[in-house]
Scaffold this motif. Sequence first.
Motif, PDB file in Angstrom:
ATOM      1  N   THR A  89      38.927 -12.501  59.925  1.00  0.00           N
ATOM      2  CA  THR A  89      38.642 -13.745  59.219  1.00  0.00           C
ATOM      3  C   THR A  89      37.475 -14.444  59.894  1.00  0.00           C
ATOM      4  O   THR A  89      37.006 -14.028  60.956  1.00  0.00           O
ATOM      5  CB  THR A  89      39.870 -14.668  59.238  1.00  0.00           C
ATOM      6  OG1 THR A  89      40.149 -15.054  60.600  1.00  0.00           O
ATOM      7  CG2 THR A  89      41.091 -13.958  58.668  1.00  0.00           C
ATOM      8  N   ASP A  90      37.020 -15.537  59.293  1.00  0.00           N
ATOM      9  CA  ASP A  90      35.931 -16.305  59.894  1.00  0.00           C
ATOM     10  C   ASP A  90      36.347 -16.872  61.245  1.00  0.00           C
ATOM     11  O   ASP A  90      35.524 -17.016  62.150  1.00  0.00           O
ATOM     12  CB  ASP A  90      35.510 -17.447  58.958  1.00  0.00           C
ATOM     13  CG  ASP A  90      34.867 -16.935  57.678  1.00  0.00           C
ATOM     14  OD1 ASP A  90      34.376 -15.788  57.695  1.00  0.00           O
ATOM     15  OD2 ASP A  90      34.874 -17.671  56.674  1.00  0.00           O
ATOM     16  N   VAL A 159      41.656  -9.176  51.802  1.00  0.00           N
ATOM     17  CA  VAL A 159      40.705  -9.948  52.603  1.00  0.00           C
ATOM     18  C   VAL A 159      39.491 -10.314  51.763  1.00  0.00           C
ATOM     19  O   VAL A 159      39.084 -11.473  51.684  1.00  0.00           O
ATOM     20  CB  VAL A 159      40.273  -9.157  53.858  1.00  0.00           C
ATOM     21  CG1 VAL A 159      39.248  -9.951  54.660  1.00  0.00           C
ATOM     22  CG2 VAL A 159      41.492  -8.835  54.718  1.00  0.00           C
ATOM     23  N   ASN A 160      38.876  -9.310  51.133  1.00  0.00           N
ATOM     24  CA  ASN A 160      37.744  -9.515  50.216  1.00  0.00           C
ATOM     25  C   ASN A 160      37.843  -8.497  49.088  1.00  0.00           C
ATOM     26  O   ASN A 160      38.291  -7.362  49.302  1.00  0.00           O
ATOM     27  CB  ASN A 160      36.400  -9.337  50.924  1.00  0.00           C
ATOM     28  CG  ASN A 160      36.139 -10.390  51.982  1.00  0.00           C
ATOM     29  OD1 ASN A 160      36.144 -10.096  53.172  1.00  0.00           O
ATOM     30  ND2 ASN A 160      35.895 -11.629  51.561  1.00  0.00           N
ATOM     31  N   LYS A 167      29.813  -9.001  56.736  1.00  0.00           N
ATOM     32  CA  LYS A 167      30.816  -8.458  57.654  1.00  0.00           C
ATOM     33  C   LYS A 167      30.427  -7.082  58.191  1.00  0.00           C
ATOM     34  O   LYS A 167      31.190  -6.457  58.919  1.00  0.00           O
ATOM     35  CB  LYS A 167      32.176  -8.389  56.965  1.00  0.00           C
ATOM     36  CG  LYS A 167      32.769  -9.763  56.687  1.00  0.00           C
ATOM     37  CD  LYS A 167      34.234  -9.682  56.309  1.00  0.00           C
ATOM     38  CE  LYS A 167      34.860 -11.072  56.266  1.00  0.00           C
ATOM     39  NZ  LYS A 167      36.320 -11.014  56.042  1.00  0.00           N
TER      40      LYS A 167
END
Length: 249
Positions: A89-90, A159-160, A167
């Motif tokens: 994650t960020d 997640v995406n 990424k």
Amino acid sequence: MKMTLLEMVQDILNDMDSDEVNGLDDTIESQQVAQIIKTCYYEMLGNRNWPHTRKLLQLEGSGSPSKPNYLRLPDNLKELSFFKYDNGTDVKPLLQDVKYKEPDDFLRYISSRNTETGNVSIITDFSGTKLLILNDKAPQYWTSFDDTYLVTDAYDSTVNTTLMSSKSQCLAYVVPEWSRTNEAIPDLPIDAFPALLEEAKSTAFMALKQVANQKAEQKAGRQNRWLARKDWRAKGGVRYDDYGRKGRK
């Protein structure tokens, strides 16, 4: 020392006993010599992977939701050294190595997956071939079928929905852009400029004067042999066996 493109053109024209110029486009001959330097420059870049052209970069997204496990290779990429992908994650990144498989090994690896399970997506390649791609885990392997797109064996849709350019983390050799201006300096290490100049000089004599410049050819050969052993700056060069010899104390 490094030289501008105009300085190299002037040096070569002087040795050829040609007209003096103050700009690349002053004469037809100066334009031809500038083009010869460019050709020799790209030949030198193509002969090896120069350390100064190794860059950290990110790949481009596929731009298509139908290709969620695809990333596009930049046009100036010459050779990819390694590829990592962040499946975190960020707040908490999780960069993981993604290993390369040859295309045939990659296809064998993914072909045994069960399409009846919910975690396998059928992705259609640009060629029309069906690929069985996991959609619930980070990519573990990658390949390329066309040397334009990087294809992974999986992506984590939780997640995406697709692999993200932001990424990706790659180390790769890239081809520098050529700048054709009087003040432009070819993107080469300082040690390589004598070889570029002499190679261009030798080529110019043969192409424009139809005569060989033996001195320039000798210098170019000598410089290229030296560069074959030393094309680095920040680390040691070629190591040779010492055949049991020990240094003097």
